[in-house]
Design an enzyme around this catalytic site. Structure first.
Site, PDB file in Angstrom:
ATOM      1  N   PRO A 129    -111.793  58.141   3.648  1.00 14.92           N
ATOM      2  CA  PRO A 129    -112.929  57.186   3.880  1.00 14.92           C
ATOM      3  C   PRO A 129    -113.733  57.513   5.080  1.00 14.92           C
ATOM      4  O   PRO A 129    -114.868  56.970   5.082  1.00 14.92           O
ATOM      5  CB  PRO A 129    -111.982  55.894   4.248  1.00 14.92           C
ATOM      6  N   GLU A 188    -100.917  55.695   4.680  1.00 16.34           N
ATOM      7  CA  GLU A 188    -102.009  55.369   5.772  1.00 16.34           C
ATOM      8  C   GLU A 188    -103.137  56.667   6.039  1.00 16.34           C
ATOM      9  O   GLU A 188    -104.158  56.214   6.380  1.00 16.34           O
ATOM     10  CB  GLU A 188    -101.352  55.027   6.832  1.00 16.34           C
ATOM     11  N   ARG A 227    -120.858  67.134 -15.318  1.00 23.07           N
ATOM     12  CA  ARG A 227    -121.817  66.803 -16.173  1.00 23.07           C
ATOM     13  C   ARG A 227    -123.371  67.632 -15.679  1.00 23.07           C
ATOM     14  O   ARG A 227    -124.156  67.604 -16.340  1.00 23.07           O
ATOM     15  CB  ARG A 227    -122.409  65.413 -16.297  1.00 23.07           C
ATOM     16  N   ASP A 277    -131.959  61.226 -14.423  1.00 27.18           N
ATOM     17  CA  ASP A 277    -131.097  60.279 -13.916  1.00 27.18           C
ATOM     18  C   ASP A 277    -131.555  59.623 -12.440  1.00 27.18           C
ATOM     19  O   ASP A 277    -132.267  60.368 -12.081  1.00 27.18           O
ATOM     20  CB  ASP A 277    -129.881  61.010 -13.998  1.00 27.18           C
TER      21      ASP A 277
END
Length: 247
Positions: free
Chosen positions: A88, A115, A152, A167
């Site tokens: 994160p 954690e 992709r 896109d």
């Protein structure tokens, strides 16, 4: 491309055997391997986590199972893999990063749980990456999303080489609205310009709609987008129309 995934829940990557990524494997464009690093645990209980030194909440992934698993993964010595730690606190993943990673021959994803990680694991890593400013139970979901976004873009994966170029985010702008049959449905009609067959007018309409959509929904993207003269003119006109509506 070869992709290796380190995880204690390898079954969570079953979706990557489906759809576009699954077809990429069938075509031989992608080789995908999952590695359960719990199998390399040395303790009787096969634990891969332990309490942090100094105290604190939660458990940390131990370095040994991950280091030993990495030792088993073949790599090209002349061009080692990009090793991505899902964290994160890492750099936020975006389309630009997906395009950069699509140029690599091998990617390795390390998916954590609990954690966090023993800091020494980061010695194995080239990139610490986050899917966004939120916390997931583990790195598996984030890795699945990133792999899909990267694969992709590989040559031969999509039906047409340019299929991904329009896109959202690929050009720096959000994608313009698109329509298919029927021409009219429940009173809603396809814009006339798209039925005209006039390619230049269609191009201009799509560009204007992309700028309009980006201005309304993601104006932050325009701050980094390098506009040409035509785009600057269209954006100026859109801004003036918006001001007139407020008046």
């Amino acid at each position: 491309m070869r992709v290796d995934i380190l995880s204690i829940f390898p079954e969570m990557f079953a979706p990557l055997d489906q759809s576009i990524v699954g077809k990429a494997q069938e075509k031989g464009i992608l080789e995908l391997y999952t590695h359960d690093f719990r199998e390399q645990a040395k303790n009787k209980q096969r634990h891969v986590d332990d309490m942090p030194y100094g105290g604190g909440q939660g458990m940390l992934l131990m370095p040994q199972p991950i280091f030993d698993t990495m030792d088993l993964i073949p790599q090209n010595e002349e061009k080692p893999a990009r090793v991505i730690l899902l964290d994160p606190a890492g750099k936020k993943f975006d389309q630009k990063m997906a395009e950069e990673l699509a140029e690599e021959e091998q990617l390795i994803f390390i998916c954590g749980h609990y954690e966090g990680y023993d800091e020494r694991i980061k010695q194995l890593v080239t990139d610490e990456v986050s899917l966004g400013d939120f916390v997931l139970t583990g790195g598996e979901v984030a890795a699945t999303v990133m792999i899909d976004a990267v694969v992709r873009l590989l040559p031969g994966v999509l039906g047409k080489a340019a299929s991904h170029e329009d896109d959202s985010f690929s050009s720096g702008l959000l994608e313009y609205p698109q329509y298919t049959r029927p021409q009219e449905y429940r009173g809603m009609k396809v814009p006339e310009v798209l039925m005209s067959g006039h390619h230049e007018n269609i191009r201009k309409w799509r560009l204007e709609e992309s700028l309009k959509k980006t201005l309304a929904r993601r104006p932050d993207l325009l701050e980094q987008y390098e506009m040409n003269e035509e785009e600057e003119k269209i954006l100026q006109e859109l801004s003036e129309k918006a001001q007139d509506m407020v008046k």
